[in-house]
Each structure stands twice: as structure tokens, then as C-alpha cells.
Design an enzyme around this catalytic site. Structure first.
Site, PDB file in Angstrom:
ATOM      1  CD  GLU A 101      -0.385   4.375   2.382  1.00  0.00           C
ATOM      2  OE1 GLU A 101       0.917   4.861   3.434  1.00  0.00           O
ATOM      3  OE2 GLU A 101      -0.531   4.084   1.591  1.00  0.00           O
ATOM      4  CG  HIS A 133       2.644   6.174  -1.758  1.00  0.00           C
ATOM      5  ND1 HIS A 133       1.831   7.424  -1.698  1.00  0.00           N
ATOM      6  CD2 HIS A 133       2.862   5.332  -0.666  1.00  0.00           C
ATOM      7  CE1 HIS A 133       1.150   6.954  -0.563  1.00  0.00           C
ATOM      8  NE2 HIS A 133       2.586   6.137   0.210  1.00  0.00           N
ATOM      9  CG  HIS A 182       0.148  -1.145   2.610  1.00  0.00           C
ATOM     10  ND1 HIS A 182      -0.540  -0.498   2.099  1.00  0.00           N
ATOM     11  CD2 HIS A 182       1.368  -0.447   3.470  1.00  0.00           C
ATOM     12  CE1 HIS A 182      -0.058   0.657   2.450  1.00  0.00           C
ATOM     13  NE2 HIS A 182       0.825   0.760   2.313  1.00  0.00           N
ATOM     14  CG  HIS A 196       5.438   8.029   3.834  1.00  0.00           C
ATOM     15  ND1 HIS A 196       5.604   9.068   2.521  1.00  0.00           N
ATOM     16  CD2 HIS A 196       4.378   7.250   3.996  1.00  0.00           C
ATOM     17  CE1 HIS A 196       4.474   8.211   1.599  1.00  0.00           C
ATOM     18  NE2 HIS A 196       3.904   6.833   2.062  1.00  0.00           N
TER      19      HIS A 196
END
Length: 293
Positions: free
Chosen positions: A241, A12, A194, A59
Site C-alpha cells: 500500500e 488507514h 503489515h 477494500h
């Protein structure tokens, strides 16, 4: 009874949405990613669900760091697109399914998952980018109703991967026991490897990612045994995630077929991927599973 028809695992990354919004998908850096999406998009367009359960993380847009539930679910009829500091994305707001949300909520609580209830929620790129991956040109409205499910992957202690897989299995049972004849898709979002800050900023671990892409289909149980520390060590602080993919995978059950997958490096300094699975369980098996619950 409701039927689970397919599951989508997808990154995402916010810049994926920005590339679509600003017509950059044919640019040299973005074209390989969006070319990789195309076969999945064509298949999903032919197998439209009535409702999508989108598992994602906020977030710090709707939920601040002073309040981060481990697991939560939206129960509203409508969700606005959040302003993440540069104005809301110019995509449709979200139409919810309060009746299905309530059914899932009750069933998950009855199975021992203490869900936080979100009766109001602005949804950020964690939800809207996956919807854009599914439907790049929605027009005035997304093609299905949406039930948001949020997971804390921002702040320690995040839920374990094992708990996420178990939540997905309970979610699948809850959906299958819903008494309306609707088709449901389940999205697991986030990842792949990441890290956005610190000494390892820019970390990408392609070996870990590709193993995860294989095992999410063939051996999700092994992925559920990876510890938080191992996820962060191998996939980066934001790579954890990927535990949200396990919720999608648990909901699909054992009988699935991989429709398409793609993997691209880099996408905004991260690895990005998509994996689409068709749920192959028969209507009779769905009824038996719902009855067993």
C-alpha cells in the site's frame, strides 16, 4: 490558479477509526499513536485546504474483486460512507468537487493515464480514517471537499511504484493548472509494513518502514525503483500500500518541508505512521509550472 499547500502520508488502519469512534484514544495501547498525531493535527487545523485529494484503495466494499481498476477517480458531488459489515462509520458523508475531478481526469488522460471514472462511489475506511486523522471531530461536515483517487493494491499486477510516482507528478501538474484560486492538500494513504494472513501474518519490518519514512522526503526516486516483489517481501502483502504515498509525494514537487512525523508499533497488528509535508513552492513557481503544462 490552484495551489498545493501540503501533503499527508498516513496509515488507514480501520481500528484507528474505531478507536476514535469508541473513545479509546486515551487507552494505554492507543495513546502513543494519537499523541503522535497531535502536532500534525494542530498544524493542519491552521492550514485548512479547500479540497483534499485522497489517494487510497477500496477494500472490496465499493469495487468487488471481479472489477479492480488500476487507477480510478471519483467525479461525483457526493459520496456516502460504506457499510463494511458492521454499519457505516458515524462520520459525515463526503462532499465532492466534480469540477476539479473532471479537470484532473482530463489532464491525467491527456498525459497517458487511463483512469477509470467512478460517477458513484461509497467510500470505506481507506478514505474516512485518513480524514479522521486530519480532523478528529468534524461535527456535521468535513472541513473540505474531497476528490477520491483509488489505486489497486489488492490484486496482482498492482501498478509499479515508479508508475505511482509518475502519476503523482502528473496529478500535481493537473492541480496547478486548475483555474480557480483554491488551496489543495494531497493525501497518500496505507501502510506501513503489515501482513494480515498466511505464514507471515503479523510481519512488521521497522527498518524498512523507517527508511521509507526518511526517503519519502529526501529520495522518492529510490523508493520508486523498489519492485512489487520487494515491497511484499520487505513490508508484507499489505505493505505494498505504501506505493500510494508516492502519488502524494510526486504531486508535491521538489520543494517541500517536513512538518511532523510519527511512527508507532503496533496498531492493530500493523505498523502505523504519519508524515506531514508543507509544499514550499511560491505562487510564481506554481503559475510557471501550470503554464509549462
Amino acid at each position: 490558479m490552484a495551489e498545493i499547500t501540503w501533503g499527508l502520508a498516513t496509515s488507514h488502519v480501520p481500528s484507528i477509526g474505531a478507536a476514535m469512534d469508541n473513545e479509546k484514544t486515551e487507552d494505554e495501547l492507543w495513546k502513543p499513536l494519537f499523541d503522535g498525531y497531535q502536532p500534525a493535527r494542530e498544524w493542519m487545523a491552521e492550514h485548512k485546504p479547500d479540497v483534499a485529494i485522497v489517494v487510497y484503495n477500496d477494500h472490496a466494499n465499493a469495487l468487488g474483486l471481479e472489477m479492480i481498476p488500476t487507477f480510478s477517480i471519483g467525479t461525483a458531488e457526493h459520496y456516502d460512507v460504506a457499510d463494511e459489515g458492521y454499519g457505516p462509520r458515524q462520520v459525515p458523508n463526503i462532499v465532492g468537487d466534480a469540477e476539479l475531478s473532471e479537470h484532473i481526469l482530463v489532464n491525467l488522460v491527456d498525459e497517458g493515464f487511463d483512469m477509470t471514472v467512478l460517477q458513484e462511489l461509497d467510500v470505506d475506511h481507506g478514505l474516512t480514517v485518513p480524514l479522521s486523522v486530519y480532523t478528529p471531530n468534524p461535527g456535521d461536515a468535513w472541513p473540505c471537499r474531497v476528490v477520491p483517487m483509488l489505486v489497486n493494491v489488492l490484486q496482482y499486477p498492482q501498478p509499479t511504484a515508479e508508475r505511482c510516482l509518475a502519476l503523482g507528478e502528473a496529478l500535481g501538474r493537473a492541480i496547478l493548472s486548475f483555474p480557480q484560486d483554491i488551496k489543495v492538500a494531497v493525501f497518500g494513504t496505507g501502510g506501513m509494513s503489515h501482513q494480515l494472513s498466511g505464514e507471515r501474518a503479523g510481519l512488521i519490518n521497522q527498518e524498512f518502514d523507517r527508511n521509507f519514512l526518511e526517503k519519502i522526503e529526501t529520495d522518492p526516486e529510490s523508493l520508486s525503483q523498489i519492485t512489487r516483489a520487494e515491497y511484499v517481501e520487505q513490508a508484507g502483502s499489505e505493505g505494498i500500500e505504501m506505493i500510494m504515498w508516492l502519488i502524494m509525494r510526486g504531486a508535491l514537487g521538489d520543494n517541500i518541508r517536513r512538518v511532523h512525523d510519527t511512527y508507532h508499533v503496533p496498531a492493530s497488528n500493523t505498523a502505523a505512521a504519519l508524515a506531514l509535508f508543507a509544499a514550499e513552492t511560491s505562487a510564481e513557481e506554481n503559475t510557471a509550472a501550470a503554464t509549462a503544462q
